[in-house]
Scaffold this active site. Structure first.
Site, short mmCIF file in Angstrom:
data_model
loop_
_atom_site.label_atom_id
_atom_site.label_comp_id
_atom_site.label_asym_id
_atom_site.label_seq_id
_atom_site.Cartn_x
_atom_site.Cartn_y
_atom_site.Cartn_z
N ARG A 143 5.27 4.46 12.49
CA ARG A 143 4.62 4.28 11.23
C ARG A 143 3.94 2.69 11.39
NH1 ARG A 143 5.86 7.73 7.12
NH2 ARG A 143 5.93 9.93 8.15
N ASP B 242 3.21 5.43 -8.66
CA ASP B 242 3.83 5.47 -7.34
C ASP B 242 3.60 3.87 -6.82
OD1 ASP B 242 4.34 7.94 -5.41
OD2 ASP B 242 3.69 6.16 -4.18
C1 LIG Z 1 8.76 12.59 -1.24
S1 LIG Z 1 7.50 11.92 -2.18
C2 LIG Z 1 7.88 12.84 -4.01
C3 LIG Z 1 6.75 13.22 -4.43
C4 LIG Z 1 6.87 14.26 -5.72
N1 LIG Z 1 7.81 13.37 -6.94
C5 LIG Z 1 7.56 15.41 -5.55
O1 LIG Z 1 8.80 15.45 -5.65
O2 LIG Z 1 7.07 16.27 -4.98
C6 LIG Z 1 8.16 10.28 -2.75
C7 LIG Z 1 7.37 9.50 -3.11
O3 LIG Z 1 8.20 8.30 -3.61
C8 LIG Z 1 7.30 7.26 -3.32
N2 LIG Z 1 7.89 5.93 -3.26
C9 LIG Z 1 8.70 5.51 -2.32
N3 LIG Z 1 9.42 4.34 -2.69
C10 LIG Z 1 9.00 4.15 -3.99
C11 LIG Z 1 9.21 2.97 -4.91
N4 LIG Z 1 9.99 2.02 -4.65
N5 LIG Z 1 8.50 2.83 -6.02
C12 LIG Z 1 7.65 4.00 -6.45
N6 LIG Z 1 7.48 5.03 -5.61
C13 LIG Z 1 8.18 5.09 -4.41
C14 LIG Z 1 6.30 7.49 -2.09
O4 LIG Z 1 5.31 6.62 -1.99
C15 LIG Z 1 6.22 8.82 -2.33
O5 LIG Z 1 4.96 9.12 -2.80
#
Ligand SMILES: C[S@@+](CC[C@H](N)C(=O)[O-])C[C@H]1O[C@@H](n2cnc3c(N)ncnc32)[C@H](O)[C@@H]1O
Length: 272
Positions: free
Chosen positions: A32, A137
Site C-alpha cells: 500500500r 468513513d
Molecule cells: C471492511 S470495511 C467495512 C464496510 C462495511 N461496514 C461492511 O461491513 O461491509 C472497513 C471500513 O472502515 C473504514 N475505516 C477504517 N478505519 C476507520 C476509522 N478510524 N474511522 C472511520 N472509518 C474507518 C475503512 O475506510 C473501510 O471503508
C-alpha cells in the site's frame, strides 16, 4: 522496508487511525505504501515516513490511512441485520414513530448504507415518514465512490432482482462492462461525511434508531473501541440497535450499556 521504518508506520497508523496492525502485516503495508510512493514520486519508505512525521504530514495522513485500511464490503452483507433493522423499525412505526435516523459508521464504498436504504424504502413505500441515513468513513476515496453510487455488474449481481429493478438504473453502455447507478430517490435519503471513528467525541447528536458499525472495530485498539462504543451509546435512543460485524465482539470493551439480542446485534439499555 527496514524494521525501523515499518515500526514507525505501524506507530502512526495506531496513533492517527487507532489501527492495531497485526503481526504479519508487513507485505500489506509495503504494497500500500509503494502505491503512495509512486503517487508522490518518492524514492523510499524512509522518505515517506519522514514526510508523514513532518509539517506537511497531515495532508498525506488521510491518504496513508486510506491506503492501509481495507474496504471490503458488499450489498446485503450479513443480511440478517437488515431483516432485524426492518422488523424493529416496523414495530416503532406501528407505535406511531414518524421520524427515523440511522447511521452506517464505516460505510466504505456505500453498499452498506444503500442496502439499509433499499430495505427501509421497501418498508416505508408511499408512507409519510421522515427517514434518513448518515453514512461516514475515514477514506475520502471510498466516500467519493459511495457518493457517486455507481457499481459494476460484479458488485450488484448478488442483489435480489426486485431490488435491482426498483433501485438501480443501468447507465448507458459504452465499450466497458455494464454499470449501474443507485436511483436518485434512494440516494436522497443518504448523507455521506468523512469521520474518523477514533477521534471522539463525534460531531453528531442523537437520538439514532440504529447504528451499523460493522467490520471496522477489529482495526482498533482497546481504547479506540471503548471510545467508539461510548459514542454509539450516547447517540442511540434507549432500545436503539447496534450491529457489529459477525466476526467481531464487544468483548470487555462495552461500557455495559448494551444487551446482546442476536448474532452481532445489541440493544442500548432500555429495549427488549
Ligand atoms: C471492511 S470495511 C467495512 C464496510 C462495511 N461496514 C461492511 O461491513 O461491509 C472497513 C471500513 O472502515 C473504514 N475505516 C477504517 N478505519 C476507520 C476509522 N478510524 N474511522 C472511520 N472509518 C474507518 C475503512 O475506510 C473501510 O471503508
Amino acid at each position: 522496508m527496514t524494521p525501523d521504518v515499518y515500526d514507525g508506520l505501524v506507530d502512526l497508523a495506531q496513533r492517527l487511525g487507532g489501527m492495531s496492525l497485526k503481526a504479519g502485516s508487513e507485505p500489506l503495508v509495503a504494497a500500500r505504501v509503494a502505491a503512495r510512493l509512486r503517487a508522490l514520486g518518492l524514492g523510499s519508505e524512509a522518505e515517506y515516513l519522514e514526510l508523514l512525521r513532518g509539517e506537511r504530514g497531515s495532508d498525506e495522513t488521510v491518504h496513508f490511512l486510506d491506503a492501509i485500511s481495507t474496504g471490503f464490503t458488499a450489498f446485503f452483507r450479513e443480511s440478517e441485520h437488515l431483516t432485524d433493522l426492518v422488523e424493529r423499525t416496523r414495530v416503532a412505526w406501528s407505535s406511531g414513530q414518524r421520524r427515523f435516523r440511522f447511521w452506517s459508521a464505516a460505510c466504505s464504498s456505500g453498499e452498506e448504507p444503500y442496502s439499509m436504504a433499499m430495505a427501509l424504502d421497501t418498508l416505508f413505500t408511499g408512507a409519510d415518514v421522515d427517514w434518513k441515513i448518515l453514512a461516514t468513513d475515514l477514506s475520502v476515496q471510498r466516500l467519493d465512490h459511495a457518493l457517486a453510487g455507481r457499481y459494476g455488474e460484479a458488485e450488484v449481481s448478488a442483489l435480489d432482482p426486485l431490488m435491482r429493478a426498483a433501485y438501480l438504473e443501468p447507465l448507458p453502455k459504452g465499450d466497458g462492462p455494464a454499470q449501474y447507478r443507485v436511483a436518485a430517490q434512494l440516494r436522497a435519503h443518504v448523507t455521506f461525511r468523512r469521520l474518523n471513528l477514533v477521534q471522539v467525541p463525534y460531531p453528531m447528536r442523537g437520538p439514532m434508531d440504529a447504528v451499523f458499525c460493522r467490520n471496522v472495530m477489529f482495526y482498533f485498539d482497546a481504547s479506540a473501541r471503548r471510545g467508539l462504543l461510548a459514542e454509539a451509546e450516547r447517540l442511540l435512543k434507549p432500545g436503539g440497535a447496534l450491529y457489529i460485524g459477525t466476526a467481531e465482539t464487544l468483548g470487555n470493551d462495552s461500557s455495559g450499556g448494551f444487551k446482546r439480542v442476536g448474532n452481532a446485534m445489541f440493544l442500548r439499555g432500555g429495549g427488549r
